[in-house]
Write a protein that holds these residues in place. Structure first.
Motif, PDB file in Angstrom:
ATOM      1  N   LYS A  17      -1.887   1.709   3.009  1.00  0.00           N
ATOM      2  CA  LYS A  17      -0.878   1.735   1.942  1.00  0.00           C
ATOM      3  C   LYS A  17      -1.094   2.972   1.056  1.00  0.00           C
ATOM      4  CE  LYS A  17       0.624  -1.002  -2.100  1.00  0.00           C
ATOM      5  NZ  LYS A  17      -0.135  -0.482  -3.248  1.00  0.00           N
ATOM      6  N   GLU A  52       0.697  -4.081   6.616  1.00  0.00           N
ATOM      7  CA  GLU A  52       2.065  -4.572   6.373  1.00  0.00           C
ATOM      8  C   GLU A  52       2.644  -4.001   5.078  1.00  0.00           C
ATOM      9  OE1 GLU A  52       3.844  -5.849   8.719  1.00  0.00           O
ATOM     10  OE2 GLU A  52       1.993  -5.713   9.907  1.00  0.00           O
ATOM     11  N   GLU A  53       1.795  -3.884   4.057  1.00  0.00           N
ATOM     12  CA  GLU A  53       2.264  -3.304   2.786  1.00  0.00           C
ATOM     13  C   GLU A  53       2.667  -1.845   2.982  1.00  0.00           C
ATOM     14  OE1 GLU A  53      -0.538  -4.470  -0.562  1.00  0.00           O
ATOM     15  OE2 GLU A  53      -1.311  -5.638   1.124  1.00  0.00           O
ATOM     16  N   LYS A  55       3.755  -0.530   5.792  1.00  0.00           N
ATOM     17  CA  LYS A  55       4.991  -0.481   6.583  1.00  0.00           C
ATOM     18  C   LYS A  55       6.218  -0.812   5.731  1.00  0.00           C
ATOM     19  CE  LYS A  55       2.943  -1.134  11.117  1.00  0.00           C
ATOM     20  NZ  LYS A  55       2.636  -2.034  12.218  1.00  0.00           N
ATOM     21  N   LYS A  56       6.028  -1.649   4.731  1.00  0.00           N
ATOM     22  CA  LYS A  56       7.134  -1.990   3.826  1.00  0.00           C
ATOM     23  C   LYS A  56       7.566  -0.733   3.055  1.00  0.00           C
ATOM     24  CE  LYS A  56       8.341  -5.569   0.432  1.00  0.00           C
ATOM     25  NZ  LYS A  56       8.436  -4.859  -0.854  1.00  0.00           N
TER      26      LYS A  56
END
Length: 279
Positions: A17, A52-53, A55-56
Motif C-alpha cells: 500500500k 488488497e488495500e 489494489k483498491k
C-alpha cells in the motif's frame, strides 16, 4: 500512453500500500519494488503486505498491477559454480520469491543473471541455465523472469545480448523468460545508445523485441564501455537527457514499463521531477 515509474520503498508498516502511494506521489503509473531487503533473506509474511488495500488504491487511479515490476534480491547468484551451495540457495530463494510475486499479483520479476566468480563465462552461463530450469520446471505460477542486461563489471554474466541469448536458448520453458534493458548498463557494456535505433534493432534480432518485459531508465556516471555500472540522475551523466527522453517515447517501446533507478540527491529521491521531465 507511456508507463513510467521508479523504484519505490516497500517497508513496514504499509508495505505494498505504501509503495503504491509513494509511486502516485511521484506522478507515476508504474513502479518497481523489492519484496524485502535486497541484500538479505528476511521476508515478512505475505498476509501482512496490505495487498488488497494497495489494489483498491490502484483501481481508483487506473494503475494496473501489470505495471508493478518486482526486482529479485542481489543475493541470488545462480552462476556460482565455485560454491555450489550458493547457487542452490539462490534456486530455493528464487522459487520462494516467484511465489511471493504471484501472491502480490505482479507478473514480472527482474533478475540479475549472476556472476561466474572467476570460473569463466561459459561455466557461469551453464549454471544459470541449469538453475533457471530447476526453478521454472517446478514453478506453476505465470510470473515471468526478466533477465537484466548487465554492465559487465567484475565477473558479471549477461552484459552482451549474445550471452543473454545463450541463456535463453538453454531454457526449457522459454515463455517464462524475457529481458529487462537497463540504459546505464548497456551503455557501460559498450552499446552506444546515442544511436538507439541501431541498438534496438540489434536487441530485436538477437533477443526479440517481444521478449522485452521492462526497462530501467538511468543515466550513467561513466563513459561508453566503462563496465562500471554507476547510475546517474537523468540528464546529469554521459548518456544525456535527450537520448533518454527519446528512448522513453520510442514508438516501438510504448507498451514497455519503464522504471527509474537514479541516485538520491541530499538524501532525497528526484523521481517526481525526473518523471515529470521525461513525460
Amino acid at each position: 500512453m507511456i508507463y513510467l515509474g521508479s523504484h519505490v520503498s516497500f517497508k513496514s508498516p504499509n508495505y505494498f500500500k505504501g509503495a503504491i502511494e509513494e509511486a502516485l506521489s511521484y506522478g507515476a503509473n508504474a513502479c518497481m519494488i523489492y519484496t524485502g531487503p535486497p541484500s538479505n533473506t528476511r521476508r515478512v509474511d505475505v498476509s501482512k503486505l496490505k495487498i488488497e488495500e494497495a489494489k483498491k488504491i490502484m483501481a481508483e487511479h487506473d494503475f494496473s498491477i501489470d505495471r508493478v515490476i518486482v526486482h529479485a534480491p542481489y543475493i541470488i547468484n545462480l552462476a556460482n559454480a565455485l560454491k555450489p551451495e550458493t547457487a542452490l540457495f539462490g534456486q530455493d530463494f528464487l522459487k520462494a520469491e516467484l511465489e511471493r510475486v504471484s501472491k502480490i499479483g505482479a507478473k514480472t520479476l527482474v533478475l540479475h543473471p549472476g556472476s561466474h566468480v572467476g570460473a569463466g563465462m561459459d561455466i557461469g552461463i551453464e549454471w544459470i541455465i541449469n538453475g533457471l530450469n530447476e526453478v521454472l520446471d517446478h514453478d506453476t505460477s505465470d510470473v515471468k523472469i526478466a533477465l537484466e542486461t548487465m554492465a559487465g563489471k567484475g565477473n558479471e554474466c549477461g552484459f552482451t545480448f549474445e550471452q543473454l541469448q545463450k541463456i535463453y536458448l538453454g531454457i526449457h520453458k522459454k515463455s517464462r523468460i524475457g529481458f529487462c534493458m537497463d540504459t546505464c548498463h548497456i551503455w557501460d557494456a559498450g552499446y552506444d545508445i546515442t544511436h538507439f535505433d541501431e541498438v534496438l534493432n540489434q536487441f530485436d534480432s538477437i533477443l526479440g523485441l517481444e521478449n522485452l518485459l521492462c526497462m530501467h531508465i538511468n543515466d550513467s556516471k561513466n563513459e561508453l564501455g566503462a563496465h562500471k555500472d554507476r547510475h546517474e540522475n537523468i540528464g546529469k551523466g554521459y548518456i544525456g537527457f535527450d537520448v533518454l527522453y527519446a528512448i522513453v517515447h520510442h514508438p516501438k517501446l510504448e507498451h514497455v514499463t519503464k522504471i527509474l533507478e537514479t541516485p538520491f540527491v541530499d538524501g532525497k529521491a528526484c523521481y517526481k521531477e525526473e518523471i515529470s521531465a521525461l513525460r
